[in-house]
Design a protein around this motif. Structure first.
Motif, PDB file in Angstrom:
ATOM      1  N   SER A 179      -5.938  -6.852  -8.829  1.00 47.02           N
ATOM      2  CA  SER A 179      -4.483  -6.870  -8.687  1.00 47.02           C
ATOM      3  C   SER A 179      -4.131  -7.168  -7.231  1.00 47.02           C
ATOM      4  O   SER A 179      -3.969  -6.248  -6.417  1.00 47.02           O
ATOM      5  N   ASN A 181      -1.555  -7.910  -5.610  1.00 52.37           N
ATOM      6  CA  ASN A 181      -0.298  -7.436  -5.027  1.00 52.37           C
ATOM      7  C   ASN A 181      -0.325  -5.958  -4.645  1.00 52.37           C
ATOM      8  O   ASN A 181       0.563  -5.492  -3.934  1.00 52.37           O
ATOM      9  N   SER A 234      -4.365  -4.366 -15.536  1.00 53.61           N
ATOM     10  CA  SER A 234      -4.452  -5.601 -14.758  1.00 53.61           C
ATOM     11  C   SER A 234      -5.790  -6.299 -14.977  1.00 53.61           C
ATOM     12  O   SER A 234      -5.855  -7.529 -15.033  1.00 53.61           O
ATOM     13  N   LYS A 237      -5.615  -8.125 -18.210  1.00 54.64           N
ATOM     14  CA  LYS A 237      -4.805  -9.339 -18.070  1.00 54.64           C
ATOM     15  C   LYS A 237      -5.562 -10.417 -17.309  1.00 54.64           C
ATOM     16  O   LYS A 237      -5.461 -11.601 -17.637  1.00 54.64           O
ATOM     17  N   ARG A 238      -6.314 -10.030 -16.304  1.00 55.75           N
ATOM     18  CA  ARG A 238      -7.127 -10.995 -15.561  1.00 55.75           C
ATOM     19  C   ARG A 238      -8.161 -11.654 -16.465  1.00 55.75           C
ATOM     20  O   ARG A 238      -8.430 -12.852 -16.356  1.00 55.75           O
ATOM     21  N   LYS A 243      -0.107 -12.842 -17.288  1.00 53.64           N
ATOM     22  CA  LYS A 243       0.656 -12.224 -16.204  1.00 53.64           C
ATOM     23  C   LYS A 243       1.221 -10.885 -16.634  1.00 53.64           C
ATOM     24  O   LYS A 243       1.219  -9.917 -15.878  1.00 53.64           O
ATOM     25  N   ASP A 244       1.763 -10.824 -17.849  1.00 58.46           N
ATOM     26  CA  ASP A 244       2.334  -9.603 -18.408  1.00 58.46           C
ATOM     27  C   ASP A 244       1.796  -9.397 -19.809  1.00 58.46           C
ATOM     28  O   ASP A 244       1.291 -10.335 -20.445  1.00 58.46           O
ATOM     29  N   ASN A 247       6.913 -10.287 -22.834  1.00 65.64           N
ATOM     30  CA  ASN A 247       8.162 -10.526 -22.099  1.00 65.64           C
ATOM     31  C   ASN A 247       9.314  -9.700 -22.664  1.00 65.64           C
ATOM     32  O   ASN A 247      10.486 -10.069 -22.515  1.00 65.64           O
ATOM     33  N   GLY A 253       8.063  -6.991 -17.764  1.00 68.17           N
ATOM     34  CA  GLY A 253       7.002  -7.468 -18.640  1.00 68.17           C
ATOM     35  C   GLY A 253       7.106  -6.850 -20.015  1.00 68.17           C
ATOM     36  O   GLY A 253       8.168  -6.851 -20.636  1.00 68.17           O
ATOM     37  N   ASP A 257       3.039  -2.769 -19.980  1.00 70.49           N
ATOM     38  CA  ASP A 257       3.172  -2.837 -18.524  1.00 70.49           C
ATOM     39  C   ASP A 257       3.899  -1.613 -17.972  1.00 70.49           C
ATOM     40  O   ASP A 257       3.704  -1.237 -16.817  1.00 70.49           O
TER      41      ASP A 257
END
Length: 278
Positions: A179, A181, A234, A237-238, A243-244, A247, A253, A257
């Motif tokens: 992650s 961020n 995360s 998701k990777r 990304k989420d 939606n 997300g 999430d």
């Protein structure tokens, strides 16, 4: 994006707080089962279960497990929460294993059947024990509904604190491969925010001043667990390039999430609360 994220939170948070404080435990457990299973549906997507029928069958299996836990806990004297307690302990053990999984990024990262099986098992071990822990906290006396609110607000505050501190001051990456961020500065900002809210919330829930050190310890551990839960999602998701989780929630997300940290923190908070007796 920050405005959309804030607006969504301002709409959903009062509804969640009202449900926690006003609903009786059986009704809250039923409502949260729907929410948690919706998050599990998104988990199946991250586990690359693309077929709708397969997802539906898997969701029904987890629903039946929840129903079985409730049914087996009934008795002529009103019921027992022993199975829920055992499930909570299993949840804590699972998240300790998940922390080890984070150290081995490539484990189950391929797209074959064995990887899916690991991730599907992980979904059940994350969702069902967290749901059981939620029930335990809310059903606890006295003021179980307030303690559940404290547990959740601690996670929310830590998440928000980490987000804003990380954006303003974040320099050192916490886990760049999983992650990018998330930052160390954000982690400490989240700990500070969550701890402050946890101490204030504990007084609101009826804790004595002498119990506050124990509360602070469990709050820190629960926040640490929430970070593991966040990083683990995360990681999923990777592995699939998402990304989420969906939606569904503007600016946030998907449901998963928003639940990732909660799923990990609730068993730790419930077990710590029972162990230290506050």
């Amino acid at each position: 994006m920050t405005k959309v994220r804030t607006l969504t939170a301002l709409i959903l948070t009062p509804l969640a707080v009202a449900a926690i404080l006003l609903l009786q435990t059986p009704w809250l457990v039923a409502l949260t089962a729907v929410v948690f299973l919706a998050g599990l549906w998104e988990w199946f997507r991250l586990a690359e279960i693309d077929d709708t029928l397969s997802r539906t069958v898997l969701l029904l299996v987890n629903l039946l497990l929840m129903v079985a836990l409730v049914w087996a806990s009934r008795s002529s004297t009103g019921g027992s929460l022993v199975l829920f307690q055992l499930a909570t302990v299993v949840g804590v053990i699972w998240w300790l294993l998940a922390a080890l999984w984070l150290k081995h990024y490539s484990f189950a990262s391929d797209h074959d059947t064995h990887a899916r099986m690991f991730k599907l098992a992980a979904g059940t071990l994350a969702v069902v024990p967290a749901w059981c822990a939620l029930a335990l906290i809310h059903a606890g006396q006295p003021n179980g509904h307030r303690w559940l609110l404290v547990a959740l607000v601690v996670v929310w505050a830590a998440d928000s604190g980490a987000y804003f501190v990380g954006r303003q001051f974040g320099k050192r990456k916490l886990s760049p491969r999983i992650s990018p961020n998330k930052t160390v500065e954000g982690l400490f900002g989240g700990l500070a925010a969550g701890l402050a809210v946890g101490i204030a919330g504990a007084l609101f829930a009826g804790a004595q001043v002498a119990q506050l050190p124990a509360v602070a310890l469990i709050v820190v551990l629960a926040i640490g667990a929430s970070v593991i839960g966040d990083l683990y999602e995360s990681l999923l998701k990777r592995h699939v390039g998402a990304k989420d989780s969906s939606n569904l929630l503007p600016g946030h997300g998907g449901i998963l999430d928003r639940l990732d940290g909660v799923l990990a923190a609730l068993p730790v908070f419930a077990l710590g609360k029972a162990w230290l007796g506050f």
